[in-house]
Motif scaffolding. Structure first.
Motif, PDB file in Angstrom:
ATOM      1  N   LYS A 166       1.295 -10.200 -10.645  1.00  0.00           N
ATOM      2  CA  LYS A 166       1.144  -8.745 -10.557  1.00  0.00           C
ATOM      3  C   LYS A 166       2.393  -8.071  -9.988  1.00  0.00           C
ATOM      4  O   LYS A 166       2.727  -6.961 -10.383  1.00  0.00           O
ATOM      5  CB  LYS A 166      -0.103  -8.376  -9.749  1.00  0.00           C
ATOM      6  N   LEU A 224       0.346  -3.151  -8.405  1.00  0.00           N
ATOM      7  CA  LEU A 224       0.577  -3.221  -6.960  1.00  0.00           C
ATOM      8  C   LEU A 224      -0.739  -3.328  -6.198  1.00  0.00           C
ATOM      9  O   LEU A 224      -0.844  -4.071  -5.217  1.00  0.00           O
ATOM     10  CB  LEU A 224       1.373  -2.004  -6.484  1.00  0.00           C
ATOM     11  N   GLN A 225      -1.750  -2.598  -6.656  1.00  0.00           N
ATOM     12  CA  GLN A 225      -3.069  -2.674  -6.022  1.00  0.00           C
ATOM     13  C   GLN A 225      -3.648  -4.080  -6.127  1.00  0.00           C
ATOM     14  O   GLN A 225      -4.161  -4.628  -5.143  1.00  0.00           O
ATOM     15  CB  GLN A 225      -4.033  -1.670  -6.660  1.00  0.00           C
ATOM     16  N   VAL A 226      -3.565  -4.654  -7.309  1.00  0.00           N
ATOM     17  CA  VAL A 226      -4.118  -5.995  -7.521  1.00  0.00           C
ATOM     18  C   VAL A 226      -3.329  -7.029  -6.706  1.00  0.00           C
ATOM     19  O   VAL A 226      -3.918  -7.937  -6.116  1.00  0.00           O
ATOM     20  CB  VAL A 226      -4.134  -6.351  -9.024  1.00  0.00           C
ATOM     21  N   GLU A 272       2.374   1.713  -3.438  1.00  0.00           N
ATOM     22  CA  GLU A 272       1.395   2.280  -4.387  1.00  0.00           C
ATOM     23  C   GLU A 272       1.366   3.800  -4.275  1.00  0.00           C
ATOM     24  O   GLU A 272       1.411   4.514  -5.287  1.00  0.00           O
ATOM     25  CB  GLU A 272      -0.013   1.774  -4.087  1.00  0.00           C
ATOM     26  N   ARG A 273       1.263   4.281  -3.040  1.00  0.00           N
ATOM     27  CA  ARG A 273       1.196   5.729  -2.811  1.00  0.00           C
ATOM     28  C   ARG A 273       2.471   6.425  -3.276  1.00  0.00           C
ATOM     29  O   ARG A 273       2.428   7.505  -3.864  1.00  0.00           O
ATOM     30  CB  ARG A 273       0.935   6.024  -1.336  1.00  0.00           C
ATOM     31  N   GLU A 323       0.829  -1.205   0.000  1.00  0.00           N
ATOM     32  CA  GLU A 323       0.000   0.000   0.000  1.00  0.00           C
ATOM     33  C   GLU A 323       0.869   1.262   0.000  1.00  0.00           C
ATOM     34  O   GLU A 323       0.596   2.212  -0.741  1.00  0.00           O
ATOM     35  CB  GLU A 323      -0.946   0.003   1.196  1.00  0.00           C
ATOM     36  N   VAL A 325       1.269   1.025 -10.554  1.00  0.00           N
ATOM     37  CA  VAL A 325       0.380   1.279  -9.408  1.00  0.00           C
ATOM     38  C   VAL A 325      -0.788   0.298  -9.432  1.00  0.00           C
ATOM     39  O   VAL A 325      -1.129  -0.304  -8.413  1.00  0.00           O
ATOM     40  CB  VAL A 325      -0.127   2.740  -9.408  1.00  0.00           C
ATOM     41  N   LYS A 326      -1.400   0.120 -10.584  1.00  0.00           N
ATOM     42  CA  LYS A 326      -2.533  -0.801 -10.701  1.00  0.00           C
ATOM     43  C   LYS A 326      -2.110  -2.235 -10.361  1.00  0.00           C
ATOM     44  O   LYS A 326      -2.821  -2.953  -9.651  1.00  0.00           O
ATOM     45  CB  LYS A 326      -3.127  -0.727 -12.113  1.00  0.00           C
ATOM     46  N   ARG A 328      -1.750  -6.485  -3.868  1.00  0.00           N
ATOM     47  CA  ARG A 328      -2.138  -6.299  -2.468  1.00  0.00           C
ATOM     48  C   ARG A 328      -3.494  -6.948  -2.202  1.00  0.00           C
ATOM     49  O   ARG A 328      -3.690  -7.640  -1.202  1.00  0.00           O
ATOM     50  CB  ARG A 328      -2.178  -4.816  -2.121  1.00  0.00           C
ATOM     51  N   LYS A 329      -4.437  -6.765  -3.111  1.00  0.00           N
ATOM     52  CA  LYS A 329      -5.763  -7.369  -2.950  1.00  0.00           C
ATOM     53  C   LYS A 329      -5.674  -8.898  -2.990  1.00  0.00           C
ATOM     54  O   LYS A 329      -6.387  -9.587  -2.259  1.00  0.00           O
ATOM     55  CB  LYS A 329      -6.711  -6.856  -4.020  1.00  0.00           C
TER      56      LYS A 329
END
Length: 123
Positions: free
Chosen positions: A92, A65-67, A35-36, A32, A62-63, A69-70
């Motif tokens: 990812k 990294l988000q996926v 991503e930031r 997270e 960024v996208k 993390r999810k």
């Protein structure tokens, strides 16, 4: 070129590439902050470079990294889907690392990156 942004992106790349092996999925919450950071550096670079390719690569990172993390969170919550979550997490993370590497190569071609650690022999 913003030296601060390039150095920050290099640090994020080192972090992303430190996720090695199946147990790395348990560190997914660390992504997270990454991503930031990538989003902030992309905003900073938007002011100094006109390269839409760099922006596209950073947005993709960024996208990804988000996926990832999810997928890590799904891995914790849903035991039946753990193999799929693990594969998605690794895929990812690799996509994010690749996007960061390509962006850094375009931003700072005079300072090549070391080869990626993925696929190294762990013996």
């Amino acid at each position: 070129m913003s030296v601060k942004a390039v150095n920050g992106l290099r640090e994020v790349l080192v972090l992303v590439e430190s996720f090695d092996g199946p147990s790395a999925i348990h560190r997914a919450a660390e992504l997270e902050a990454a991503e930031r950071q990538v989003a902030a550096y992309a905003d900073e670079l938007l002011e100094v470079t006109e390269s839409t390719e760099v922006q596209r690569l950073l947005a993709g990172a960024v996208k990804a990294l988000q996926v990832a993390r999810k997928a890590g969170h799904t891995h914790q919550r849903t035991p039946l889907t753990r193999p799929v979550s693990q594969a998605r997490f690794a895929l990812k993370l690799g996509s994010a690392a690749g996007g960061l590497r390509l962006a850094l190569e375009e931003l700072d071609p005079d300072h090549p990156l070391p080869p990626p650690p993925f696929g190294k022999d762990s013996r």
